[in-house]
Write a protein that holds these residues in place. Structure first.
Motif, mmCIF file in Angstrom:
data_model
loop_
_atom_site.group_PDB
_atom_site.id
_atom_site.type_symbol
_atom_site.label_atom_id
_atom_site.label_comp_id
_atom_site.label_asym_id
_atom_site.label_seq_id
_atom_site.Cartn_x
_atom_site.Cartn_y
_atom_site.Cartn_z
ATOM 1 N N THR A 149 -7.059 4.132 -12.318
ATOM 2 C CA THR A 149 -5.624 4.289 -12.072
ATOM 3 C C THR A 149 -4.871 4.634 -13.356
ATOM 4 O OG1 THR A 149 -5.742 2.694 -10.263
ATOM 5 C CG2 THR A 149 -3.570 3.176 -11.163
ATOM 6 N N THR A 150 -5.183 3.951 -14.437
ATOM 7 C CA THR A 150 -4.520 4.216 -15.720
ATOM 8 C C THR A 150 -4.771 5.642 -16.187
ATOM 9 O OG1 THR A 150 -4.730 1.886 -16.367
ATOM 10 C CG2 THR A 150 -4.354 3.494 -18.122
ATOM 11 N N ASN A 185 -8.418 2.071 -0.404
ATOM 12 C CA ASN A 185 -8.772 0.819 -1.071
ATOM 13 C C ASN A 185 -9.677 -0.035 -0.183
ATOM 14 O OD1 ASN A 185 -7.358 1.420 -3.372
ATOM 15 N ND2 ASN A 185 -5.577 0.171 -2.866
ATOM 16 N N SER A 217 -8.008 -1.377 -20.657
ATOM 17 C CA SER A 217 -6.804 -1.413 -19.833
ATOM 18 C C SER A 217 -5.740 -2.305 -20.462
ATOM 19 C CB SER A 217 -7.144 -1.907 -18.425
ATOM 20 O OG SER A 217 -8.064 -1.052 -17.783
ATOM 21 N N SER A 248 -1.762 5.755 -8.348
ATOM 22 C CA SER A 248 -1.033 6.372 -9.455
ATOM 23 C C SER A 248 0.134 7.217 -8.939
ATOM 24 C CB SER A 248 -1.989 7.241 -10.281
ATOM 25 O OG SER A 248 -1.304 7.847 -11.352
ATOM 26 N N TYR A 264 -13.520 -3.733 -8.851
ATOM 27 C CA TYR A 264 -12.587 -3.406 -9.934
ATOM 28 C C TYR A 264 -13.018 -2.148 -10.681
ATOM 29 C CZ TYR A 264 -9.820 -3.682 -14.168
ATOM 30 O OH TYR A 264 -8.979 -3.375 -15.202
ATOM 31 N N ARG A 315 -12.316 1.029 -8.789
ATOM 32 C CA ARG A 315 -10.902 1.421 -8.736
ATOM 33 C C ARG A 315 -10.239 1.378 -10.119
ATOM 34 N NH1 ARG A 315 -7.695 -1.634 -7.049
ATOM 35 N NH2 ARG A 315 -6.104 -0.126 -6.446
ATOM 36 N N SER A 316 -11.018 1.569 -11.158
ATOM 37 C CA SER A 316 -10.513 1.353 -12.522
ATOM 38 C C SER A 316 -9.823 2.565 -13.144
ATOM 39 C CB SER A 316 -11.678 0.939 -13.435
ATOM 40 O OG SER A 316 -12.662 1.963 -13.481
ATOM 41 N N SER A 350 -7.502 5.061 -6.530
ATOM 42 C CA SER A 350 -6.862 5.020 -7.843
ATOM 43 C C SER A 350 -5.850 6.159 -7.986
ATOM 44 C CB SER A 350 -7.917 5.126 -8.946
ATOM 45 O OG SER A 350 -8.806 4.028 -8.913
#
Length: 335
Positions: A124-125, A105, A308, A184, A118, A121-122, A180
């Protein structure tokens, strides 16, 4: 009725104060870390050492709190020692993920701007959905998959526009994607490890920072930062150490206010608050650093943010429906 309205008003005021604190601390942490990692005032090309020092500060604060029992009238710090061999065996795999997560990060933040952080690192979902299927064999609804597809599209569009604007960093984006993935994995395996620390988030943070101090040492060596540190001439600067300590305190504070926000609201509200905070952070970054972005660049942020938020809402609805059905323990989601 008046007493009920008064209690409700007090609760809303408390929630507003906590959410505001989360926004301020979270945004401040990102800007402070960006200053430490890439500003001329610090001029220390050793991002892993800076991250290691933040772990030292967080560990020191946790150690003091463990000795004092917490802050009187605010919260009690649970008892526990990170040097218990049984605890080490159970927590160290998660601490490895934690170390890689915060390292990547900050490496991402070193190479990309706060405005693009952002987007970088978007995913993650998306990794949450993918790993839930690979590790847990848990399927995801079509509408949640579509949200992930839009997130990927927003990520691609953001990368493409950042490249056109001449500020794209491939290395920073790669670190963001790895970050990311680590986040997770960390989220998934945290639930497995929490019983080992009596479900205490504070103890887990205490242990993670303790082990990370050791785990970072070989990473600093591999990254070639020892030579950089030996040549650095500002270690006698009070201003330098004040910045470093502020960064460490911010790193500790973000863990506390994140847990507090989830406690007084809900995980869903935390996700929505985090998404809205990211939007505000992006706008502030473009103003602070005098960056000009085009329409498509802003569209990529909007796509990722909305997708998100919709994913979080759909997931909450699914969890409410599933909670009414009897499920075996192994089938319950760990995400």
């Amino acid at each position: 009725m008046k007493e009920h309205q008064g209690d409700l008003c007090s609760r809303y005021i408390k929630i507003f104060i906590v959410v505001s604190c989360y926004w301020v601390v979270s945004i401040a942490t990102v800007f402070v870390n960006k200053t430490l990692l890439s500003s001329d005032s610090v001029s220390l090309d050793a991002p892993l050492f800076i991250t290691w020092f933040q772990c030292v500060v967080s560990f020191t604060i946790c150690f003091i709190l463990s000795r004092t029992g917490g802050i009187p009238g605010v919260f009690n710090f649970p008892k526990g020692s990170p040097w218990n061999l049984d605890v080490v065996k159970k927590v160290i795999p998660l601490s490895i993920m934690f170390t890689l997560m915060i390292a990547t990060n900050n490496m991402c933040l070193k190479y990309v701007g706060v405005a693009f952080y952002y987007i970088g690192r978007s995913l993650t979902t998306v990794f949450n959905v993918l790993l839930s299927w690979l590790l847990l064999r848990q399927t995801t609804s079509l509408r949640c998959v579509l949200c992930c597809a839009f997130i990927i599209f927003g990520f691609y569009l953001g990368v493409d526009q950042e490249n056109l604007l001449g500020s794209f960093s491939l290395l920073g984006t790669i670190y963001g994607v790895i970050g990311s993935l680590m986040l997770s994995l960390y989220s998934i395996f945290t639930k497995k490890v929490l019983p080992s620390v009596n479900q205490e988030i504070w103890l887990l943070s205490y242990y993670n920072n303790a082990y990370s101090i050791i785990l970072f040492l070989p990473l600093i060596l591999i990254n070639g930062e020892v030579g950089v540190l030996l040549k650095y001439t500002n270690f006698d600067s009070t201003f330098f150490w004040v910045q470093m300590v502020i960064g460490g305190v911010c790193g500790f504070a973000i863990g506390y206010v994140t847990s507090l926000q989830i406690k007084v609201t809900s995980p869903l509200t935390h996700n929505i608050s985090g998404t809205a905070k990211a939007c505000a952070q992006t706008v502030l970054a473009t103003q602070w650093y005098n960056e000009t972005k085009n329409y498509l660049w802003w569209s990529s942020n909007l796509i990722v943010l909305c997708s998100s938020a919709m994913y979080a809402r759909f997931k909450q609805i699914e969890m409410e429906v599933n909670s009414r059905k009897p499920l075996s323990e192994e089938k319950k989601s760990l995400v």
